[in-house]
Design an enzyme around this catalytic site. Structure first.
Site: not given
Ligand code: NAD
Length: 679
Positions: A122, A144
């Protein structure tokens, strides 16, 4: 720049004019870099200082060659999942800082080597460009959902904008990790750098386009997504596929998908929805359980029963080159620098094993996970032997792993011979599934060098290895075997004492035998295929009858018989059950069993086989009522078996649950068979 006090980053000016280099550096004791709250705040400081004194270009990289950044610090994830009150605030702060990168008035380039995962990716995606080192260790992904949460630093919004919605779903919902080449094909990497050593950034040519004109790169979007309702269609197809894959057991992949689908809105609305969905995921018991498990596994990997210096086992013998021996040999070979000797009495087994090892190595090279030269060097570390006479390399083995047929007399003959032919002090271990280790070792003059080392099928892919000493085992032997297990990249679970079937097989046999018993005992013959579904819907990786097809009814029946003899009080007596005696219905091995199998997948029920075994359902069942009641009864028997293991001091509850999850795919969502958080 002088005023900056950084503990998680190093910031320097390059000798190349206008270039500044910011390296993430979590210190030598951390194997991997993580993006902690502190690292984010320090990044914020750098970005603020740069506003008054900005560089011509800034490169964000890592000080570690094998880890750009493994993601958010999992300790911090656990904290926020346990107390989610400040969660939204934390996510908003991260968005704010990463937005400063996006809006910087100078180009920021992420130079990626090694693992670039979760929050790390990210961060890289917030940069204007991504230069990726083309090396087998490079991996880009957003995993995740494996922890029961979703990307929360903008990943679900930015990735679809960079690579299109369909590709983003593969990475975010499907958990696909991209190699450097795949990242380039997807459009996530703007440029591949072919030299690992190119981390001497000054030598890299960032291109006049980027340096002088700071042009945005054109992004690819699939044809379907460009159609008027294309994105809606992509989302609805992905939802169906995700529901089918997760069987509704795991909320995170569906929440992640919802967030990706919100990426067609404005960035600020999308980010806001991502945060709300993150909070929702973090509040589920599944997230708590999966994060907890992450730490239990970490502890198992760290554990060592002995402080003494443990020397590595460099020469590994594997005797028996069948399903287990060939995959154990492969796992040992691909562990750093091990020399492996693989032996079988039966020549075709050796040929098949060598073909398997060579094919696997070639597959790794093809996937870009291994360099061709490394594959050749790995193959060269394998020596094979066959027939009754062993190769002289046996006398140099530090450890010999026995993986021959499950027969006590055969194992006795072999171990007697091995003790004669190996060097004094060599470790001898057995991969037995259902024999008592101390009984196997009863023929040894030096049982102190013996223990059980139980791999799972296929050993090169399955993470767990159960290790159990017998009364006489020298603790140093356990420590060495533990080290070897770790070197093979696996999670070791050391039992406090031995028992027949060790840990996983005891609970697994309950699962399989109780299931057979229940569908054959009740006059209505409960629907076995529905029972499979009912188990999968509560988090078992595979229903009992699919599992039996995978094991093969011949092997399964043999192990069940031995286990029943060892545990006559807890395991049901299946003597009224017709054991299949034909060789054409051995499950995946023959393409038919309780299911008809095609390309490794069960395509439909095999009614004919069920009729022959007299377990064909006699009435219509639904997925509720009786079937669920039977499932719960079987689960309670498995729970009792697991508790018996605990109460007899064989292993802790954490290690029991971890083993059952890693070795048997048993309900990670509930944190295993014994479990903890509410479900
Ligand atoms: P397998 O039948 O596939 O292979 C056994 C191999 O051993 C054969 O190639 C055979 O030729 C060879 N062999 C037999 N006697 C030998 C001897 N005296 N010397 C050298 N080679 C000999 O069996 P497998 O499934 O690989 O199981 C091997 C062991 O691992 C068993 O103890 C089994 O209980 C255990 N195990 C099996 C699994 C599984 O899922 N298959 C999982 C864990 C443990």
């Amino acid at each position: 720049m002088e005023d900056l006090k950084l503990t998680k980053w190093q910031y320097r000016t390059s000798i190349r004019e206008g270039l500044r280099i910011l390296s993430l550096d979590c210190g030598p004791e951390a194997k991997q870099n993580t993006l902690s709250k502190q690292a984010l705040e320090e990044l914020n400081q750098v970005l603020d200082v740069n506003l008054t004194d900005h560089p011509r270009v800034m490169v964000i990289r890592s000080s570690k060659f094998e880890s750009f950044c493994a993601g958010m610090d999992v300790d911090e994830i656990r904290e926020i999942v346990n107390d989610p009150s400040n969660l939204k605030q934390l996510l908003n702060r991260a968005h704010e800082i990463l937005m400063k990168i996006r809006q910087a008035p100078y180009p920021i380039i992420a130079l990626i080597a090694g693992e670039c995962l979760g929050g790390g990716l990210e961060l890289a995606m917030a940069c204007h460009y991504r230069f990726v080192i083309d090396h087998p260790k490079t991996r880009l992904g957003l995993p995740e959902t494996q922890l029961g949460i979703i990307p929360g630093f903008g990943g679900t919004q930015i990735l679809p904008r960079l690579v299109g919605m369909q590709n983003a779903i593969k990475v975010i919902v499907g958990g696909k990790k991209l190699s450097a080449k795949e990242a380039k094909q997807y459009g996530l990497a703007d440029s591949l750098v072919d030299k690992w050593e190119a981390l001497a950034i000054e030598e890299l040519d960032f291109g006049t386009v980027i340096l002088d004109f700071f042009l945005p790169v054109k992004r690819k979007v699939s044809f379907l997504e460009r159609l008027p309702f294309g994105k809606k269609l992509v989302c609805s197809m992905a939802r169906k596929a995700t529901l089918k894959a997760t069987k509704g057991v795991y909320p995170a992949p569906l929440l992640a998908l919802e967030a990706v689908c919100a990426s067609s809105k404005s960035l600020s609305r999308g980010l806001n929805e991502e945060s709300d969905l993150f909070v929702k995921a973090a509040n589920t018991p599944e997230a708590k359980n999966l994060i907890d498990l992450f730490f239990v596994r970490k502890d198992a990997r760290k554990a060592t029963p002995l402080e003494a210096k443990v020397y590595p086992l460099d020469v590994v013998g594997v005797i028996g080159a069948g399903v287990m021996g060939s995959t154990i040999a492969y796992a040992a070979l691909t562990a750093h620098n091990k020399q492996v000797y693989l032996h079988d009495t039966y020549v075709p087994s050796i040929h098949k094993a060598v073909r398997f090892i060579e094919d696997e190595l070639a597959r790794e090279v093809k996937k870009g996970k291994m360099i061709k030269g490394v594959a050749e060097e790995t193959r060269n570390r394998l020596t094979v032997g066959y027939g009754e006479t062993f190769h002289s390399l046996l006398s140099r083995c530090d450890i010999v792993i026995e993986a021959i047929v499950e027969d006590m007399a055969e194992k006795h003959k072999l171990f007697t011979k091995l003790e004669e032919l190996t060097r004094p002090g060599a470790i001898l271990v057995s991969n037995t599934s259902s024999l008592l280790p101390s009984e196997i070792a009863s023929v040894l003059l030096h049982p102190e060098n013996f223990c059980a080392m139980h791999f799972f099928n296929p050993a090169h892919k399955m993470d767990l290895v159960e290790i159990a000493g017998i009364k006489q085992t020298n603790p140093e032997i356990i420590a060495k075997v533990l080290n070897l297990t770790r070197a093979m990249g696996k999670t070791p679970v050391v039992l406090n004492k031995e028992c027949v079937g060790l840990l996983v097989n005891r609970v697994m046999t309950q699962y399989l035998m109780q299931s057979i018993f229940n569908v054959s005992y009740w006059p209505s013959r409960p629907n076995l295929w529905m029972l499979d579904q009912a188990f999968e819907m509560c988090g078992m990786m595979m229903g009992p009858f699919k599992t039996l097809d995978l094991i093969g009814f011949d092997t399964g029946a043999h192990v069940m018989k031995m286990m029943q003899a060892a545990y006559p009080k807890s395991l049901p007596d299946l003597k009224d059950f017709k054991i299949a005696d034909d060789k054409s219905t051995l499950g995946t091995k023959t393409g038919k069993g309780f299911y008809i199998w095609k390309n490794g997948k069960p395509v439909k029920p095999n009614y004919e086989f069920a009729k022959r075994l007299d377990i064909m359902p006699k009435k219509k069942h639904s997925l509720h009522g009786e079937i669920v009641a039977i499932r719960e009864t079987i689960l309670s028997k498995m729970w009792l078996e697991a508790m018996d293991i605990y109460e007899n001091g064989i292993a802790s509850i954490d290690m029991i649950d971890l083993s059952l999850i890693l070795g048997g795919g048993m309900m990670p969502n509930r944190r295993g068979v014994i479990g903890r958080a509410e479900h």
